[in-house]
Design an enzyme around this catalytic site. Structure first.
Site: not given
Ligand code: UN1
Length: 503
Positions: A240, A261, A295
């Site tokens: 988060s 990230e 994310c």
């Molecule tokens: C994440 O949610 O932290 O692009 C990574 C995507 C995946 C990676 C997500 N390849 O949805």
């Protein structure tokens, strides 16, 4: 933890979760592992305490001295073996991921494929850690740069990608000559243990124990130590914005590097000339895939007013056909949320939506059953609502109408997060506007593709509160190494730069 019944039930004999005597398991308190599929306790894991942390760090520091001297292509060869091992265990590991955190099996296996992809990528990269050669302004001098291994990398990962995000970091850091200490989410320790066991199967016979270590433990007991430890020059953290801000500040205070990230508030802009079939499929995968817990999940959908009602109708009709349930059943589209707290966050968000006068077009209910299931939800909203500015890790999609692209881009960019974005259109001017300097402000900007499901070959990450870090492909490897500029004089003189005459 000698025998785990659920492994038999899942039919995954080749996943070995080991016993207490394994050296990489901790000697601290027990952590309960509950599957979100039916809410039952499936295992207890011994967590690491500060003493275990210190042992791991001392081993890592020693191993680094040897690992950094191994030629990079040889390190790549070790990573190639890891890629093969991930291939061997792909199905079982995929199932374990599903069972432990709730994503459907196809996505669980997709996640292991992402681990394999990044490992393969890293093997090639091990022969391409290029430095530049520059022309010196001084005669008979040579200038170039080299990239050296950095040291120990702390990898903090979230529950939603319990394997892939570790692999993005670990595979690249390994070929770069670093050692790494992994603190997985306390919601997904079993996946981490299974992966560490696979790593051990490969690394122990090669004499490379301690290159990749696992630290299952709480943020309070071991996470804090890792973040403040000057022996860890780089902390890579996924989670988060709140967590990332704390880690970023602590690491910056000791002048360490962090690779963050963090949260996203990703949107798709749909123009009148888009292909509605593609839009529908992309929105569904982006908004309800992984139960809205990526994310990169699509949280906001900007619809041009000329197509808004037709797309909205189609979406509501698709949502009514979504099968929610056991993630290991082949026709399930949406599995459970990760835990009871996530269900509570979903319910809290819905309360705020109602207070802020958002219109719930479909969904909006917690499903009463064992496990942590909720209905994917669509809300007619406006950017004046506070809740649409937050990342709720659940399948809630906010719809907005717009009249022109400039206005849509402005609303799109007005949130604090800046991870992923996309536009659906066949019009070249709209595409270029969206991708221009005054277009999307996100780290990822797609055309006729949804916001989630990125390939590993590109640099992955985003701007603003998303933290600014970049992982996986392109030149993301550079953060895992230290750059050294070398100037060599092979003349018989000592000319100074900038033409300075001294003495
Ligand atoms: C994440 O949610 O932290 O692009 C990574 C995507 C995946 C990676 C997500 N390849 O949805």
């Amino acid at each position: 933890m000698t025998k785990l019944d659920f492994l038999d039930k899942l039919g995954i004999e080749d996943v070995n979760l080991g016993g207490y005597s394994d050296k990489w398991l901790g000697s601290g308190s027990d952590l309960d592992c509950i599957t979100p599929v039916d809410g039952t306790l499936i295992a207890k894991v011994k967590q690491c305490n500060p003493g275990d942390y210190e042992n791991i760090m001392q081993t890592s520091s020693e191993v680094f001295k040897k690992w950094r001297m191994e030629p990079a292509p040889k390190r790549g060869e070790v990573v190639r073996k890891l890629a093969n091992a991930f291939r061997k265990h792909k199905s079982s590991l995929g199932k374990l991921i599903s069972w432990e955190m709730g994503k459907i099996q196809a996505e669980g296996e997709g996640e292991v494929q992402e681990m394999i992809d990044i490992a393969d990528y890293a093997v090639g990269l091990s022969r391409q850690l290029y430095g530049k050669t520059m022309h010196s302004e001084r005669p008979n001098h040579r200038m170039y740069e080299q990239w050296h291994p950095l040291g120990a990398v702390g990898i903090v990962t979230a529950f939603n990608f319990p394997g892939a995000v570790w692999a993005w970091n670990a595979m690249i850091a390994a070929v770069c000559g670093d050692v790494m200490v992994w603190k997985p989410s306390s919601k997904t320790p079993l996946t981490a243990i299974a992966i560490q066991k696979i790593v051990n199967e490969v690394m122990t016979p090669l004499g490379w124990d301690g290159v990749m270590s696992l630290l299952v433990g709480s943020s309070r007991d071991v996470g804090e130590l890792l973040v403040h430890d000057r022996r860890i020059p780089l902390v890579s953290a996924t989670g988060s914005c709140h967590m990332g801000r704390k880690i970023g500040e602590a690491v910056a205070k000791r002048l360490g590097r962090s690779l963050l990230e963090l949260g996203g508030n990703n949107a798709i802009i749909v123009m009148p000339d888009s292909d509605p079939e593609l839009v529908l499929r992309a929105v569904l995968f982006g908004a309800v895939g992984t139960s809205g817990q990526r994310c990169t999940s699509t949280r906001r959908l900007f619809l041009h007013k000329s197509i808004s009602s037709s797309i909205t109708e189609k979406l509501i009709s698709s949502y009514s056909q979504i099968k929610i349930g056991d993630p290991l059943e082949s026709d399930t589209i949406v599995g459970p949320l990760v835990d009871g707290k996530a269900v509570q966050d979903y319910s809290d968000a819905l309360e705020i939506i109602k207070k802020e006068k958002g219109e719930i077009l479909c969904g909006g209910n917690v499903i009463k059953s064992d496990g942590f299931y909720v209905e994917p939800t669509i809300v007619k909203a406006n950017m004046g609502m506070q809740i649409v500015r937050e990342e709720t890790f659940a399948p809630i999609l906010y719809l907005f109408e717009f009249e022109n692209l400039e206005e849509a881009i402005e609303s799109h960019n007005s949130v604090d997060q800046g991870l992923s974005s996309s536009i659906f259109t066949k019009d070249m001017q709209s595409v270029e506007k969206f991708l221009s300097h005054s277009g999307s402000d996100c780290g990822i900007a797609n055309v006729n593709i949804g916001t989630s499901g990125a390939e590993i070959g590109g640099a992955f990450g985003g701007e603003k509160d998303t933290g600014g870090g970049r992982e996986a492909g392109s030149d993301s490897w550079k953060i895992y190494m230290r750059r050294q500029t070398n100037t060599l004089n092979w003349s018989d003189d000592l000319p100074l730069a900038q033409g300075i005459e001294f003495g």
